[in-house]
Design a protein around this motif. Structure first.
Motif, PDB file in Angstrom:
ATOM      1  N   GLU A 140      44.576  47.211  29.842  1.00 27.44           N
ATOM      2  CA  GLU A 140      44.738  46.401  28.782  1.00 27.44           C
ATOM      3  C   GLU A 140      45.565  46.845  27.632  1.00 27.44           C
ATOM      4  OE1 GLU A 140      41.255  49.118  27.987  1.00 27.44           O
ATOM      5  OE2 GLU A 140      41.722  47.765  29.931  1.00 27.44           O
ATOM      6  N   PRO A 141      46.268  45.902  27.071  1.00 27.36           N
ATOM      7  CA  PRO A 141      47.158  46.184  25.867  1.00 27.36           C
ATOM      8  C   PRO A 141      46.079  46.824  24.664  1.00 27.36           C
ATOM      9  CG  PRO A 141      47.119  43.855  26.209  1.00 27.36           C
ATOM     10  CD  PRO A 141      46.414  44.571  27.191  1.00 27.36           C
ATOM     11  N   GLY A 142      46.851  47.332  23.794  1.00 26.42           N
ATOM     12  CA  GLY A 142      46.126  47.936  22.567  1.00 26.42           C
ATOM     13  C   GLY A 142      45.676  46.734  21.879  1.00 26.42           C
ATOM     14  N   TRP A 143      46.008  45.464  21.670  1.00 20.77           N
ATOM     15  CA  TRP A 143      45.910  44.321  20.861  1.00 20.77           C
ATOM     16  C   TRP A 143      44.693  43.726  21.429  1.00 20.77           C
ATOM     17  CZ3 TRP A 143      46.153  39.933  23.787  1.00 20.77           C
ATOM     18  CH2 TRP A 143      47.179  39.971  24.932  1.00 20.77           C
ATOM     19  N   TRP A 144      44.225  43.723  22.725  1.00 17.47           N
ATOM     20  CA  TRP A 144      43.308  43.004  23.512  1.00 17.47           C
ATOM     21  C   TRP A 144      41.883  43.448  22.569  1.00 17.47           C
ATOM     22  CZ3 TRP A 144      42.685  39.293  26.395  1.00 17.47           C
ATOM     23  CH2 TRP A 144      41.509  38.953  27.050  1.00 17.47           C
ATOM     24  N   PRO A 145      41.231  42.279  22.203  1.00 16.21           N
ATOM     25  CA  PRO A 145      40.062  42.480  21.173  1.00 16.21           C
ATOM     26  C   PRO A 145      38.900  42.579  22.032  1.00 16.21           C
ATOM     27  CG  PRO A 145      40.669  40.194  21.444  1.00 16.21           C
ATOM     28  CD  PRO A 145      41.772  40.912  22.169  1.00 16.21           C
ATOM     29  N   ALA A 146      38.919  42.124  23.385  1.00 16.44           N
ATOM     30  CA  ALA A 146      37.434  42.262  23.954  1.00 16.44           C
ATOM     31  C   ALA A 146      37.257  43.738  24.773  1.00 16.44           C
ATOM     32  CB  ALA A 146      37.451  41.067  24.857  1.00 16.44           C
ATOM     33  N   ALA A 147      36.267  43.841  25.701  1.00 23.72           N
ATOM     34  CA  ALA A 147      36.197  44.834  26.487  1.00 23.72           C
ATOM     35  C   ALA A 147      37.057  45.050  27.494  1.00 23.72           C
ATOM     36  CB  ALA A 147      34.723  44.819  26.953  1.00 23.72           C
ATOM     37  N   GLY A 148      37.540  46.186  27.784  1.00 25.06           N
ATOM     38  CA  GLY A 148      38.655  46.471  29.018  1.00 25.06           C
ATOM     39  C   GLY A 148      38.181  45.651  30.161  1.00 25.06           C
ATOM     40  N   SER A 149      36.813  45.454  30.725  1.00 26.20           N
ATOM     41  CA  SER A 149      36.713  44.552  31.901  1.00 26.20           C
ATOM     42  C   SER A 149      37.119  43.325  31.790  1.00 26.20           C
ATOM     43  CB  SER A 149      34.948  44.998  32.238  1.00 26.20           C
ATOM     44  OG  SER A 149      34.167  44.252  30.818  1.00 26.20           O
ATOM     45  N   TRP A 150      37.256  42.653  30.774  1.00 24.68           N
ATOM     46  CA  TRP A 150      37.585  41.221  30.558  1.00 24.68           C
ATOM     47  C   TRP A 150      39.230  41.054  30.714  1.00 24.68           C
ATOM     48  CZ3 TRP A 150      34.247  37.247  30.559  1.00 24.68           C
ATOM     49  CH2 TRP A 150      33.123  37.552  30.368  1.00 24.68           C
ATOM     50  N   TRP A 151      39.862  42.071  30.580  1.00 27.24           N
ATOM     51  CA  TRP A 151      41.410  42.081  30.750  1.00 27.24           C
ATOM     52  C   TRP A 151      41.602  41.621  32.051  1.00 27.24           C
ATOM     53  CZ3 TRP A 151      45.584  40.781  28.339  1.00 27.24           C
ATOM     54  CH2 TRP A 151      46.982  41.367  28.981  1.00 27.24           C
ATOM     55  N   LEU A 152      42.334  40.346  32.625  1.00 26.76           N
ATOM     56  CA  LEU A 152      42.595  40.109  33.974  1.00 26.76           C
ATOM     57  C   LEU A 152      41.502  40.149  34.887  1.00 26.76           C
ATOM     58  CD1 LEU A 152      46.175  41.842  34.491  1.00 26.76           C
ATOM     59  CD2 LEU A 152      45.699  39.378  33.527  1.00 26.76           C
ATOM     60  N   ALA A 153      40.200  39.439  34.369  1.00 30.57           N
ATOM     61  CA  ALA A 153      39.202  39.477  35.286  1.00 30.57           C
ATOM     62  C   ALA A 153      39.247  38.677  36.358  1.00 30.57           C
ATOM     63  CB  ALA A 153      37.907  39.017  34.257  1.00 30.57           C
ATOM     64  N   GLY A 154      38.836  39.299  37.531  1.00 31.49           N
ATOM     65  CA  GLY A 154      38.879  38.291  38.716  1.00 31.49           C
ATOM     66  C   GLY A 154      39.522  39.138  39.970  1.00 31.49           C
ATOM     67  N   GLY A 155      40.481  40.102  39.400  1.00 39.22           N
ATOM     68  CA  GLY A 155      41.100  40.859  40.216  1.00 39.22           C
ATOM     69  C   GLY A 155      41.844  40.157  41.385  1.00 39.22           C
ATOM     70  N   TRP A 156      41.749  40.589  42.601  1.00 41.35           N
ATOM     71  CA  TRP A 156      42.587  40.018  43.779  1.00 41.35           C
ATOM     72  C   TRP A 156      42.056  38.537  43.972  1.00 41.35           C
ATOM     73  CZ3 TRP A 156      47.256  40.871  44.961  1.00 41.35           C
ATOM     74  CH2 TRP A 156      47.706  42.213  44.838  1.00 41.35           C
ATOM     75  N   GLY A 157      40.862  38.171  43.770  1.00 47.22           N
ATOM     76  CA  GLY A 157      40.337  36.948  44.253  1.00 47.22           C
ATOM     77  C   GLY A 157      41.348  35.740  43.331  1.00 47.22           C
ATOM     78  N   THR A 158      41.503  36.273  41.927  1.00 46.47           N
ATOM     79  CA  THR A 158      42.187  35.259  40.993  1.00 46.47           C
ATOM     80  C   THR A 158      43.668  35.458  41.538  1.00 46.47           C
ATOM     81  OG1 THR A 158      40.725  35.507  39.264  1.00 46.47           O
ATOM     82  CG2 THR A 158      42.572  34.672  38.745  1.00 46.47           C
ATOM     83  N   GLY A 159      44.015  36.542  41.746  1.00 41.69           N
ATOM     84  CA  GLY A 159      45.494  36.908  42.082  1.00 41.69           C
ATOM     85  C   GLY A 159      45.733  36.196  43.370  1.00 41.69           C
ATOM     86  N   ILE A 160      44.933  36.359  44.363  1.00 37.80           N
ATOM     87  CA  ILE A 160      45.379  35.474  45.644  1.00 37.80           C
ATOM     88  C   ILE A 160      45.729  33.919  45.195  1.00 37.80           C
ATOM     89  CG2 ILE A 160      44.430  34.945  47.764  1.00 37.80           C
ATOM     90  CD1 ILE A 160      43.758  37.749  48.245  1.00 37.80           C
ATOM     91  N   THR A 161      44.594  33.298  44.610  1.00 40.81           N
ATOM     92  CA  THR A 161      44.794  31.926  44.362  1.00 40.81           C
ATOM     93  C   THR A 161      46.011  31.598  43.494  1.00 40.81           C
ATOM     94  OG1 THR A 161      43.495  32.223  42.083  1.00 40.81           O
ATOM     95  CG2 THR A 161      42.368  31.419  44.247  1.00 40.81           C
ATOM     96  N   LEU A 162      46.603  32.394  42.659  1.00 41.60           N
ATOM     97  CA  LEU A 162      47.774  32.443  41.796  1.00 41.60           C
ATOM     98  C   LEU A 162      48.641  32.290  42.771  1.00 41.60           C
ATOM     99  CD1 LEU A 162      46.958  34.040  38.529  1.00 41.60           C
ATOM    100  CD2 LEU A 162      47.154  31.712  38.857  1.00 41.60           C
ATOM    101  N   ILE A 163      48.841  33.172  43.684  1.00 35.66           N
ATOM    102  CA  ILE A 163      49.807  33.509  44.614  1.00 35.66           C
ATOM    103  C   ILE A 163      49.913  32.245  45.557  1.00 35.66           C
ATOM    104  CG2 ILE A 163      50.621  34.915  46.901  1.00 35.66           C
ATOM    105  CD1 ILE A 163      49.407  37.352  45.269  1.00 35.66           C
TER     106      ILE A 163
END
Length: 172
Positions: free
Chosen positions: A108-131
């Motif tokens: 997660e970048p320094g400007w991200w205001p939420a917890a690190g677990s909320w940065w790009l939540a979903g992992g490969w499940g979300t990634g595969i749907t985008l692909i």
């Protein structure tokens, strides 16, 4: 031979087959509506869902024709000029790249205001749907290019207004 021997074998009872088709149609319809505003093949899912539901419902048959016509018109318009083709291909490739980045995960970048677990939540499940969305988009671009490039669809102009006449002018 008897009539039973000539009939094609089916693995599902007819009532179950109808239910599966109906459920698949509703899932595709809802997914298509969501994909109109989210990344994904919205009109394609909408048309597929309506096609399945049209086997059972008259309202779906009425809606299928204009949705299908609009999808073909947009596909035709999208491949008539090289800048449109290039930007469409670029959009599909960007979706694939975002899906890969999402799946691999980045810190997660320094400007991200939420917890690190909320940065790009979903992992490969979300990634595969985008692909998959990017792959479907690229496949549709290739199909549209082969079918419509140089041969645009022409939509007839309505000669009558779409709004109804006032009540006093209507014939009784």
């Amino acid at each position: 031979m008897s009539d039973q021997a000539k009939a094609p074998r089916t693995f599902l009872p007819p009532w179950l087959k109808r239910r599966v088709i109906e459920i698949a149609g509703w899932v595709l319809l809802i997914t298509g509506v969501a994909a109109l505003v989210l990344p994904g093949p919205g009109l394609l899912c909408l048309a597929a869902g309506l096609a399945l539901l049209a086997m059972r419902y008259e309202w779906a048959k009425r809606l299928l024709l204009p949705v299908k016509a609009r999808a073909f018109l947009l596909a035709s318009d999208g491949v008539q000029t090289w800048p449109r083709v290039a930007s469409s291909i670029l959009g599909g490739l960007v979706l694939v790249a975002i899906g890969v980045a999402w799946g691999v995960g980045t810190p997660e970048p320094g400007w991200w205001p939420a917890a690190g677990s909320w940065w790009l939540a979903g992992g490969w499940g979300t990634g595969i749907t985008l692909i998959a969305s990017g792959g479907i988009a690229l496949g549709m671009i290739v199909y549209s290019f082969h079918r419509f490039h140089g041969h645009p669809l022409v939509v007839p102009v309505r000669k009558t207004p779409m709004t109804p006449r006032p009540l006093r002018e209507r014939a009784l």
